[in-house]
Motif scaffolding. Structure first.
Motif, mmCIF file in Angstrom:
data_model
loop_
_atom_site.group_PDB
_atom_site.id
_atom_site.type_symbol
_atom_site.label_atom_id
_atom_site.label_comp_id
_atom_site.label_asym_id
_atom_site.label_seq_id
_atom_site.Cartn_x
_atom_site.Cartn_y
_atom_site.Cartn_z
ATOM 1 N N ILE A 159 17.345 84.572 6.537
ATOM 2 C CA ILE A 159 16.591 84.735 7.794
ATOM 3 C C ILE A 159 15.371 83.817 7.771
ATOM 4 C CG2 ILE A 159 15.113 86.331 9.099
ATOM 5 C CD1 ILE A 159 17.125 88.560 8.215
ATOM 6 N N SER A 160 14.674 83.849 6.636
ATOM 7 C CA SER A 160 13.433 83.105 6.505
ATOM 8 C C SER A 160 13.634 81.596 6.631
ATOM 9 C CB SER A 160 12.807 83.466 5.163
ATOM 10 O OG SER A 160 11.609 82.794 5.011
ATOM 11 N N ILE A 161 14.664 81.055 5.942
ATOM 12 C CA ILE A 161 14.866 79.597 6.018
ATOM 13 C C ILE A 161 15.385 79.191 7.396
ATOM 14 C CG2 ILE A 161 15.130 79.223 3.521
ATOM 15 C CD1 ILE A 161 18.170 79.098 3.914
ATOM 16 N N ARG A 162 16.167 80.059 8.024
ATOM 17 C CA ARG A 162 16.641 79.748 9.391
ATOM 18 C C ARG A 162 15.440 79.698 10.344
ATOM 19 N NH1 ARG A 162 21.169 77.276 8.331
ATOM 20 N NH2 ARG A 162 23.040 78.545 8.136
ATOM 21 N N GLU A 163 14.531 80.651 10.176
ATOM 22 C CA GLU A 163 13.342 80.671 11.049
ATOM 23 C C GLU A 163 12.480 79.441 10.815
ATOM 24 O OE1 GLU A 163 11.618 84.482 10.271
ATOM 25 O OE2 GLU A 163 12.880 85.486 11.786
ATOM 26 N N SER A 164 12.537 78.907 9.592
ATOM 27 C CA SER A 164 11.755 77.698 9.288
ATOM 28 C C SER A 164 12.483 76.426 9.712
ATOM 29 C CB SER A 164 11.461 77.619 7.790
ATOM 30 O OG SER A 164 10.789 78.775 7.374
ATOM 31 N N GLY A 165 13.664 76.593 10.337
ATOM 32 C CA GLY A 165 14.354 75.435 10.893
ATOM 33 C C GLY A 165 15.462 74.839 10.032
ATOM 34 N N PHE A 166 15.805 75.484 8.909
ATOM 35 C CA PHE A 166 16.903 74.971 8.074
ATOM 36 C C PHE A 166 18.227 75.242 8.791
ATOM 37 C CE2 PHE A 166 20.139 75.379 4.742
ATOM 38 C CZ PHE A 166 19.945 74.192 4.044
ATOM 39 N N LYS A 210 11.298 78.154 -1.569
ATOM 40 C CA LYS A 210 10.510 76.942 -1.848
ATOM 41 C C LYS A 210 11.428 75.738 -2.028
ATOM 42 C CE LYS A 210 6.522 78.912 -4.347
ATOM 43 N NZ LYS A 210 7.038 80.064 -5.114
ATOM 44 N N ILE A 211 12.438 75.913 -2.888
ATOM 45 C CA ILE A 211 13.358 74.812 -3.193
ATOM 46 C C ILE A 211 14.085 74.332 -1.941
ATOM 47 C CG2 ILE A 211 15.626 74.400 -4.255
ATOM 48 C CD1 ILE A 211 14.639 75.710 -6.752
ATOM 49 N N ILE A 212 14.568 75.294 -1.153
ATOM 50 C CA ILE A 212 15.366 74.934 0.032
ATOM 51 C C ILE A 212 14.515 74.186 1.062
ATOM 52 C CG2 ILE A 212 16.660 75.866 1.998
ATOM 53 C CD1 ILE A 212 17.467 78.215 -0.012
ATOM 54 N N LEU A 213 13.323 74.706 1.308
ATOM 55 C CA LEU A 213 12.491 74.086 2.343
ATOM 56 C C LEU A 213 11.899 72.762 1.872
ATOM 57 C CD1 LEU A 213 10.887 77.301 3.860
ATOM 58 C CD2 LEU A 213 12.807 75.962 4.738
ATOM 59 N N GLU A 214 11.706 72.635 0.556
ATOM 60 C CA GLU A 214 11.141 71.397 0.023
ATOM 61 C C GLU A 214 12.197 70.291 -0.081
ATOM 62 O OE1 GLU A 214 8.946 70.340 -4.125
ATOM 63 O OE2 GLU A 214 8.450 72.288 -3.227
ATOM 64 N N HIS A 215 13.412 70.648 -0.542
ATOM 65 C CA HIS A 215 14.417 69.616 -0.853
ATOM 66 C C HIS A 215 15.500 69.459 0.209
ATOM 67 C CE1 HIS A 215 12.878 68.870 -4.923
ATOM 68 N NE2 HIS A 215 12.660 70.166 -4.975
ATOM 69 N N ASP A 216 15.560 70.378 1.174
ATOM 70 C CA ASP A 216 16.521 70.291 2.271
ATOM 71 C C ASP A 216 17.945 69.978 1.791
ATOM 72 O OD1 ASP A 216 17.208 70.447 4.941
ATOM 73 O OD2 ASP A 216 17.019 68.290 5.242
ATOM 74 N N PRO A 217 18.543 70.879 0.980
ATOM 75 C CA PRO A 217 19.892 70.614 0.455
ATOM 76 C C PRO A 217 20.945 70.617 1.565
ATOM 77 C CG PRO A 217 19.231 72.868 -0.020
ATOM 78 C CD PRO A 217 18.035 72.203 0.569
ATOM 79 N N ASP A 218 22.118 70.051 1.249
ATOM 80 C CA ASP A 218 23.208 70.007 2.237
ATOM 81 C C ASP A 218 23.908 71.358 2.355
ATOM 82 O OD1 ASP A 218 23.411 66.970 2.819
ATOM 83 O OD2 ASP A 218 23.211 67.137 0.651
ATOM 84 N N ILE A 219 23.952 72.073 1.224
ATOM 85 C CA ILE A 219 24.585 73.393 1.201
ATOM 86 C C ILE A 219 23.739 74.306 0.326
ATOM 87 C CG2 ILE A 219 26.546 74.698 0.212
ATOM 88 C CD1 ILE A 219 28.437 72.720 1.214
#
Length: 229
Positions: A68-75, A42-51
């Motif tokens: 895997i999940s965040i990569r599939e979501s385009g992070f 949730k945090i990663i996809l919502e806030h789009d951190p640099d690292i």
């Protein structure tokens, strides 16, 4: 350094998370925290951190699944996996799920900060989604992807580092020691045979004829050269 650089710290050990977060903040980074895989996503996809600093062992979703999940979501930013056991590092190498790099616990805080500073410097000096084109291929180092003839080829962490170093030093003869330092770092307990083995694997992925390589050429008695205009 810009105060606006955001790091998502995903770690279920509260003491360690507190220590790392405090140190990162004292270095001027903005820190987002989570203690389990679901909150992490949730945090990663919502806030789009640099690292993203991502623990391998997490309650709920494992670190690898989160990645895997965040990569599939385009992070497509940097994901550094924090892992406690040497055998986990082998797993990271074996199953490629889009980790950009890793650090093993217990780690020295200065080493972690140096690693992050270095990554930030690199990513700020290059385009956000850094990529290198050569021949019929395109290399995306942050997500470990090589696109060859429009098809995805997965690279391991070490293959990724080796290829990136060659692409940054095209047509330059690189000796084995320099390459080993770059790929494994100072206390590297690796021999040149290990390096050569990774080169052979990388050739299989990029060369049309790995036995007589067009790009990743051997320079006898010295090392290698990535030949490409």
């Amino acid at each position: 350094m810009s105060k606006e650089i955001k790091i998502a710290l995903i770690e279920d050990d509260e003491n360690l998370r507190f220590l790392v977060a405090e140190r990162l903040q004292s270095e001027g980074y903005k820190v987002l925290e989570a203690g389990n895989g679901d909150d992490a996503e949730k945090i990663i996809l919502e806030h789009d951190p640099d690292i993203v600093l991502l623990d391998w062992m997490l309650p709920g979703k494992q670190g690898s699944d989160v990645c895997i999940s965040i990569r599939e979501s385009g992070f497509d930013k940097l994901v550094i996996m924090m892992t406690a056991k040497a055998q986990d590092v082998d797993k990271i190498e074996a199953y490629n799920f889009g980790v950009s790099d890793y650090i093993t616990k217990p780690f020295n805080m200065d080493v972690l900060i140096a690693m992050i500073d270095n990554k930030i410097k690199f990513s700020l000096n290059s385009d956000k989604s850094e990529s290198y084109k050569f021949a019929n291929m395109e290399h995306h180092p942050n997500t470990h992807l090589l696109i060859k003839d429009g098809r995805k080829v997965e690279l391991t962490i070490l293959e990724n580092r080796i290829l990136l170093y060659f692409l940054k030093n095209k047509n330059k003869v690189i000796n084995r020691e320099e390459l080993m330092m770059e790929v494994w770092g100072y206390n590297a307990d690796v021999n040149t045979r290990t390096l050569d083995m990774h080169i052979v694997r990388l050739r299989k992925k990029i060369e049309s004829n790995p036995d007589s390589p067009q790009y990743l050429q051997t320079v006898r008695g010295i090392g290698y050269k990535f030949a490409y205009e």
